[in-house]
Design an enzyme around this catalytic site. Structure first.
Site, PDB file in Angstrom:
ATOM      1  N   GLY A 123      24.697 -28.386  13.686  1.00 13.26           N
ATOM      2  CA  GLY A 123      23.404 -27.771  14.163  1.00 13.26           C
ATOM      3  C   GLY A 123      22.616 -28.395  15.084  1.00 13.26           C
ATOM      4  O   GLY A 123      21.805 -27.757  16.019  1.00 13.26           O
ATOM      5  N   LYS A 166      42.923 -28.364   5.078  1.00 12.29           N
ATOM      6  CA  LYS A 166      41.600 -29.053   4.866  1.00 12.29           C
ATOM      7  C   LYS A 166      41.710 -30.001   3.769  1.00 12.29           C
ATOM      8  O   LYS A 166      42.564 -29.887   2.968  1.00 12.29           O
ATOM      9  CB  LYS A 166      40.679 -28.028   4.406  1.00 12.29           C
ATOM     10  CG  LYS A 166      39.173 -28.287   4.579  1.00 12.29           C
ATOM     11  CD  LYS A 166      38.600 -27.959   6.043  1.00 12.29           C
ATOM     12  CE  LYS A 166      37.466 -28.162   6.051  1.00 12.29           C
ATOM     13  NZ  LYS A 166      36.790 -27.718   7.874  1.00 12.29           N
ATOM     14  N   GLY A 199      20.556 -26.338   8.779  1.00  7.56           N
ATOM     15  CA  GLY A 199      21.549 -27.391   8.685  1.00  7.56           C
ATOM     16  C   GLY A 199      21.411 -28.327  10.076  1.00  7.56           C
ATOM     17  O   GLY A 199      21.375 -27.491  11.329  1.00  7.56           O
ATOM     18  N   GLY A 256      22.912 -31.186  10.859  1.00  9.03           N
ATOM     19  CA  GLY A 256      23.779 -32.269  11.209  1.00  9.03           C
ATOM     20  C   GLY A 256      24.492 -32.124  12.399  1.00  9.03           C
ATOM     21  O   GLY A 256      23.848 -31.958  13.403  1.00  9.03           O
TER      22      GLY A 256
HETATM   23  P1  NAD Z   1      26.925 -32.562   8.408  1.00  7.45           P
HETATM   24  O1  NAD Z   1      27.127 -33.298   7.240  1.00  7.45           O
HETATM   25  O2  NAD Z   1      26.898 -33.330   9.970  1.00  7.45           O
HETATM   26  O3  NAD Z   1      25.464 -31.676   8.363  1.00  7.45           O
HETATM   27  C1  NAD Z   1      25.253 -30.985   7.392  1.00  7.45           C
HETATM   28  C2  NAD Z   1      23.863 -30.395   7.747  1.00  7.45           C
HETATM   29  O4  NAD Z   1      23.595 -29.481   6.602  1.00  7.45           O
HETATM   30  C3  NAD Z   1      22.951 -31.650   7.022  1.00  7.45           C
HETATM   31  O5  NAD Z   1      21.888 -31.571   8.180  1.00  7.45           O
HETATM   32  C4  NAD Z   1      22.360 -31.077   5.686  1.00  7.45           C
HETATM   33  O6  NAD Z   1      21.182 -31.834   5.358  1.00  7.45           O
HETATM   34  C5  NAD Z   1      22.579 -29.609   5.642  1.00  7.45           C
HETATM   35  N1  NAD Z   1      22.468 -29.093   4.663  1.00  7.45           N
HETATM   36  C6  NAD Z   1      23.257 -29.088   3.360  1.00  7.45           C
HETATM   37  N2  NAD Z   1      22.794 -28.301   2.482  1.00  7.45           N
HETATM   38  C7  NAD Z   1      21.860 -27.518   2.846  1.00  7.45           C
HETATM   39  C8  NAD Z   1      21.210 -26.710   2.600  1.00  7.45           C
HETATM   40  N3  NAD Z   1      21.348 -26.028   1.368  1.00  7.45           N
HETATM   41  N4  NAD Z   1      20.067 -25.952   3.558  1.00  7.45           N
HETATM   42  C9  NAD Z   1      20.010 -26.483   4.288  1.00  7.45           C
HETATM   43  N5  NAD Z   1      20.674 -27.427   4.927  1.00  7.45           N
HETATM   44  C10 NAD Z   1      21.554 -28.195   4.128  1.00  7.45           C
HETATM   45  O7  NAD Z   1      28.111 -31.455   8.787  1.00  7.45           O
HETATM   46  P2  NAD Z   1      28.453 -30.564  10.170  1.00  7.45           P
HETATM   47  O8  NAD Z   1      29.848 -31.302  10.627  1.00  7.45           O
HETATM   48  O9  NAD Z   1      27.390 -30.446  10.907  1.00  7.45           O
HETATM   49  O10 NAD Z   1      29.040 -29.255   9.416  1.00  7.45           O
HETATM   50  C11 NAD Z   1      28.010 -28.427   8.867  1.00  7.45           C
HETATM   51  C12 NAD Z   1      29.229 -26.942   8.985  1.00  7.45           C
HETATM   52  O11 NAD Z   1      29.796 -26.655  10.113  1.00  7.45           O
HETATM   53  C13 NAD Z   1      30.011 -27.024   7.638  1.00  7.45           C
HETATM   54  O12 NAD Z   1      30.249 -25.829   7.238  1.00  7.45           O
HETATM   55  C14 NAD Z   1      31.288 -27.396   8.309  1.00  7.45           C
HETATM   56  O13 NAD Z   1      32.439 -27.177   7.524  1.00  7.45           O
HETATM   57  C15 NAD Z   1      31.344 -26.639   9.721  1.00  7.45           C
HETATM   58  N6  NAD Z   1      31.899 -26.968  10.724  1.00  7.45           N
HETATM   59  C16 NAD Z   1      31.929 -28.207  11.061  1.00  7.45           C
HETATM   60  C17 NAD Z   1      32.671 -28.700  12.251  1.00  7.45           C
HETATM   61  C18 NAD Z   1      32.701 -30.034  13.094  1.00  7.45           C
HETATM   62  O14 NAD Z   1      33.079 -30.374  13.963  1.00  7.45           O
HETATM   63  N7  NAD Z   1      31.987 -30.885  12.244  1.00  7.45           N
HETATM   64  C19 NAD Z   1      33.675 -27.693  12.902  1.00  7.45           C
HETATM   65  C20 NAD Z   1      33.702 -26.393  12.326  1.00  7.45           C
HETATM   66  C21 NAD Z   1      32.805 -25.965  11.386  1.00  7.45           C
END
Ligand code: NAD
Length: 422
Positions: free
Chosen positions: A221, A104, A216, A218
């Protein structure tokens, strides 16, 4: 109790290692990352000034294959967080049975405060700094919080310039035209849906009509919300870092909400009827605004932390009313909160299972790059579904047989695979 993610990761490891009576040398290898890299990335800002950013890459373990895991751009990135995230990747990759170890990385930065050009320079500088320690058969990064396909394409390009030859498989999560796989963008959300579906089947629960609140909105979500809605579930709440919306009758048009968030910069206030999204629709829809964390304590069937670590703590775990937690974020539940959820009998679909769809399709992308193949989206999704259902069933069966939680079972399944390989 300690909310440090690395301390928690070690506690999870020790619990599973005790259950399996793991060999002390194997345990020692997993208790310590193979390599920890810290870099300084100096860049020229648009106004001509110079700034130096701090970046990390943790290569936790490569027993099963090249290190694999995302890059996160966030002001709160620190070494212990990256170490924990890298450890969880080792476990996740073993659980979903892809031939990767765990890694990571991240940069301490708020990317929203950089221009597009500054972000590109930062990413290219990071790629240059990490070039000696990454590579298609060594360590393969991918997107995570605040990073995306465009950033992966910059990274690939800068890495190739550094080594003087093509190497598309150095990162995954690239745009299709830069060697990305069909379906990678949707993969984590869709994989979460497949895992949940498999667990609901095992629990004998019908998904139709189950209410869901997601923290969340992003990459993860937003796709998950769409797939769960398609499967007949009712998305009643969505939040981002600034706030959110709650509509008990269900949020109908997720595309409209996403457009509204893009335009206004936040979900709060995005009450959509037709193409009109604003507060004037709030009463008509019977909804109200919520705080970012409130999504987790609403009276719903399923809550989905899909933002950052430590969202569910001992402060709010007691207030959770849902019967299922689908952990799409990495490490969203603290140790103390986990104990409370267990005691309340809440089913937690753990992060290393729930969000493994992203890395599963990252593996498919890497494989297509190496083998010079291009799979259709349907083909990718069929393979993803098979991987997620197989992992979910393995976890459920161990949990049932040993009368332990899904998280405890997931670590046991993963650790057994790692142990066989060492
Ligand atoms: P992203 O940056 O696309 O979205 C993150 C979202 O979380 C945004 O909408 C942001 O506004 C929101 N957020 C941040 N702090 C917050 C809070 N305190 N309360 C509510 N919402 C909040 O990121 P992502 O890629 O969607 O990743 C989200 C999670 O999923 C992370 O923990 C990441 O490690 C995990 N993840 C992502 C992937 C991937 O393929 N992108 C894979 C496995 C796990």
């Amino acid at each position: 109790m300690n909310d440090n993610p690395w301390t928690r990761a070690l506690a999870q490891l020790h619990a599973a290692a005790d259950a399996l009576k793991l060999d002390p040398l194997e345990l020692a290898r997993l208790e310590n990352p193979d390599r920890v890299v810290e870099v300084s990335v100096p860049i020229c800002m648009d106004d001509g000034s110079a700034r130096v950013f701090q970046g990390f890459r943790v290569q936790h373990n490569n027993i099963r294959g090249p290190y694999k895991g995302g890059f996160r751009y966030h002001p709160k990135v620190d070494m212990d967080e990256v170490k924990a995230l890298a450890f969880w990747m080792t476990m996740k990759n073993a659980l979903v049975d892809v031939p990767f170890g765990g890694g990571k990385g991240g940069i301490v930065v708020d990317p929203k405060k950089l221009s597009e050009k500054e972000l590109e320079r930062l990413t290219r500088g990071f790629a240059k700094a990490l070039a000696p320690v990454v590579g298609p058969y060594v360590d393969v990064p991918a997107p995570d919080v605040n990073t995306n396909a465009k950033i992966m394409a910059w990274f690939r390009d800068a890495y190739e310039k550094e080594i003087g030859k093509k190497a598309p498989a150095v990162v995954t999560g690239k745009p299709i035209e830069s060697g990305g796989s069909q379906g990678r963008t949707e993969a984590t959300g869709l994989g979460g849906h497949y895992a949940l579906e498999a667990i609901l089947e095992k629990l004998g629960r019908n998904p139709e009509g189950l209410s869901v609140a997601i923290q969340g909105f992003g990459n993860v979500g937003s796709y998950l919300a769409r797939y769960l809605q398609k499967a007949g579930m009712k998305i009643v709440a969505l939040s981002d870092s600034k706030g959110g919306i709650y509509i008990p009758d269900g949020i109908q048009d997720l595309d409209a909400v996403e457009q509204c968030k893009k335009k206004s910069g936040h979900i709060a206030g995005c009450y959509c009827i037709g193409s009109v999204c604003d507060l004037s629709n709030m009463e008509k829809l019977g909804g109200h605004d919520i705080s970012p964390d409130e999504a987790l304590t609403l009276p719903v069937d399923i809550i989905v932390p899909a933002a950052l670590e430590n969202a569910i703590t001992e402060k709010n775990a007691g207030d959770i009313k849902a019967s299922i937690v689908l952990e799409m974020a990495n490490g969203p539940t603290t140790e103390a909160a986990d104990a409370i959820l267990k005691q309340k009998g809440i089913v937690v679909v753990p992060d290393i299972l729930a969000n493994a769809g992203g890395v599963a399709v990252s593996y498919f992308e890497w494989y297509q790059n190496i083998e010079k193949k291009k799979w259709k989206k349907d083909e990718v999704f069929v393979k993803l579904k098979r991987k997620m259902r197989t992992a979910a069933k393995a976890v459920y069966d161990v949990s049932k047989a040993q009368k332990i939680t899904l998280r405890e079972a997931a670590y046991i399944v993963a650790l057994k695979r790692l142990s066989k390989n060492s």
